[in-house]
Design a protein around this motif. Structure first.
Motif, PDB file in Angstrom:
ATOM      1  N   THR A 141       1.731   4.941  -0.914  1.00 61.84           N
ATOM      2  CA  THR A 141       0.995   6.174  -1.176  1.00 61.84           C
ATOM      3  C   THR A 141       1.786   7.060  -2.119  1.00 61.84           C
ATOM      4  O   THR A 141       3.007   6.941  -2.246  1.00 61.84           O
ATOM      5  CB  THR A 141       0.698   6.938   0.126  1.00 61.84           C
ATOM      6  N   SER A 187      -9.858   4.439  -2.972  1.00 68.11           N
ATOM      7  CA  SER A 187      -8.687   4.821  -2.179  1.00 68.11           C
ATOM      8  C   SER A 187      -7.461   5.150  -3.024  1.00 68.11           C
ATOM      9  O   SER A 187      -6.470   5.656  -2.510  1.00 68.11           O
ATOM     10  CB  SER A 187      -8.319   3.676  -1.225  1.00 68.11           C
ATOM     11  N   ASN A 211      -4.819   6.810  -5.645  1.00 70.20           N
ATOM     12  CA  ASN A 211      -4.399   8.086  -6.212  1.00 70.20           C
ATOM     13  C   ASN A 211      -4.145   7.936  -7.710  1.00 70.20           C
ATOM     14  O   ASN A 211      -4.554   8.769  -8.507  1.00 70.20           O
ATOM     15  CB  ASN A 211      -3.129   8.578  -5.517  1.00 70.20           C
ATOM     16  N   SER A 261       2.404  11.142  -3.251  1.00 69.08           N
ATOM     17  CA  SER A 261       2.224  12.533  -2.837  1.00 69.08           C
ATOM     18  C   SER A 261       3.088  13.423  -3.700  1.00 69.08           C
ATOM     19  O   SER A 261       4.128  12.987  -4.225  1.00 69.08           O
ATOM     20  CB  SER A 261       2.619  12.703  -1.361  1.00 69.08           C
ATOM     21  N   PHE A 276      -1.744   4.793  -3.645  1.00 64.99           N
ATOM     22  CA  PHE A 276      -2.917   5.192  -2.883  1.00 64.99           C
ATOM     23  C   PHE A 276      -2.803   6.623  -2.360  1.00 64.99           C
ATOM     24  O   PHE A 276      -1.709   7.158  -2.194  1.00 64.99           O
ATOM     25  CB  PHE A 276      -3.126   4.225  -1.711  1.00 64.99           C
ATOM     26  N   GLU A 277      -3.966   7.215  -2.091  1.00 65.96           N
ATOM     27  CA  GLU A 277      -4.006   8.524  -1.444  1.00 65.96           C
ATOM     28  C   GLU A 277      -3.545   8.390   0.006  1.00 65.96           C
ATOM     29  O   GLU A 277      -3.859   7.416   0.690  1.00 65.96           O
ATOM     30  CB  GLU A 277      -5.441   9.082  -1.460  1.00 65.96           C
ATOM     31  N   GLU A 278      -2.798   9.389   0.470  1.00 64.63           N
ATOM     32  CA  GLU A 278      -2.362   9.358   1.863  1.00 64.63           C
ATOM     33  C   GLU A 278      -3.559   9.331   2.815  1.00 64.63           C
ATOM     34  O   GLU A 278      -3.535   8.670   3.845  1.00 64.63           O
ATOM     35  CB  GLU A 278      -1.476  10.566   2.158  1.00 64.63           C
ATOM     36  N   THR A 309       0.852  -1.195   0.000  1.00 58.64           N
ATOM     37  CA  THR A 309       0.000   0.000   0.000  1.00 58.64           C
ATOM     38  C   THR A 309       0.885   1.241   0.000  1.00 58.64           C
ATOM     39  O   THR A 309       1.037   1.941   1.003  1.00 58.64           O
ATOM     40  CB  THR A 309      -0.941   0.012   1.211  1.00 58.64           C
TER      41      THR A 309
END
Length: 287
Positions: free
Chosen positions: A51, A97, A99, A53, A79-81, A49
């Motif tokens: 994330t 969920s 990104n 950014s 994934f989004e934080e 998983t």
């Protein structure tokens, strides 16, 4: 999809160009359906998983991971934080969920390949006088309802550098993108100021690492203008133009398909870029 001389002039003046109805609604729906099929078919137990950014430092998790660095010839999930709890587990459904998915949809998935390497892209590339356009990466980027992350001001060539600069982004709205759900904002003309910051691929103790050098250009916030795009519309993006998008706090998603190409006939791909061609996937040419 050949550009008119006026459109080419506008692109070179502003650093971006909006083209309405680049794809039909049915084509957008087909790409979205395939996107969610990819998610449903994947065994995410085999994927960490990780994330994603756009923070301006190495604290961004994806910058530190082999999972990201080696994703250029694969399809991987980021994934989004805000989608993870304190233990790093997903709070909700996978498809709500994410990104983004990247970075080889254009090579491994026929629905996306037809768009990125198809005849219409060939016509557009010829309008820009590209000698040997090659697609280097592709992504579906999600702006999830309520918490789809902000994308800070940046230049695409910070991450994908060519010498001389001949990098172009293609950004296609698979759903309406507007002020409420996180459309793009551009600072027109900033593509003439050069690149202030680079993400560099380095080797330390036999392991590939990424680091940043330099600083992004300082742009007056008043210079930014929003570019809402209806479903099927496309924005052509110069690699050096400064742009951003805001957080999605609406109830609607803002999902898009995007890819980058460069002119391999008139520029050199930097060996310092995080993304490199591989034996499994040399950068495919549009024509």
């Amino acid at each position: 999809m050949a550009l008119t001389p006026e459109q080419v002039e506008a692109f070179h003046r502003d650093g971006y160009l909006l083209l309405e109805s680049f794809l039909s609604h049915s084509q957008c729906d087909a790409l979205l359906k395939r996107t969610y099929d990819i998610i449903a078919e994947a065994d995410l137990n085999l994927h960490p998983t990780t994330t994603f950014s756009t923070r301006r430092d190495e604290e961004s998790q994806h910058v530190k991971t082999d999972y990201f660095i080696n994703s250029g010839d694969k399809i991987r999930f980021f994934f989004e934080e805000g989608a993870l709890d304190g233990e790093g587990k997903l709070k909700g459904a996978v498809d709500k969920s994410l990104n983004k998915i990247g970075h080889a949809l254009h090579a491994l998935e026929p629905e996306f390949q037809k768009v990125a390497l198809g005849e219409r892209m060939g016509e557009l590339a010829r309008s820009l006088d590209l000698q040997k356009p090659a697609v280097v990466q592709s992504m579906v980027i999600f702006k999830q309802p309520h918490f789809g992350g902000e994308v800070n001001t940046h230049q695409d060539s910070t991450f994908l550098y060519t010498s001389p600069m001949r990098l172009y982004g293609v950004w296609i709205a698979l759903e309406d993108a507007d002020l409420e759900n996180g459309c793009l904002w551009f600072a027109p003309g900033t593509h003439t100021t050069g690149i202030g910051r680079r993400m560099l691929r380095t080797v330390k103790d036999g392991r590939i690492e990424l680091k940043f050098e330099g600083e992004d250009p300082r742009i007056d916030p008043q210079r930014f203008v929003p570019v809402p795009v209806k479903k099927g519309g496309m924005v052509l993006i110069h690699g050096e133009v400064v742009h951003k998008s805001e957080e999605n706090k609406s109830k609607r998603s803002r999902n898009i398909f995007t890819f980058h190409m460069y002119d391999a006939g008139r520029s050199e791909w930097s060996k310092d870029n995080w993304l490199q061609p591989t034996e499994q996937l040399p950068f495919p040419h549009i024509y």
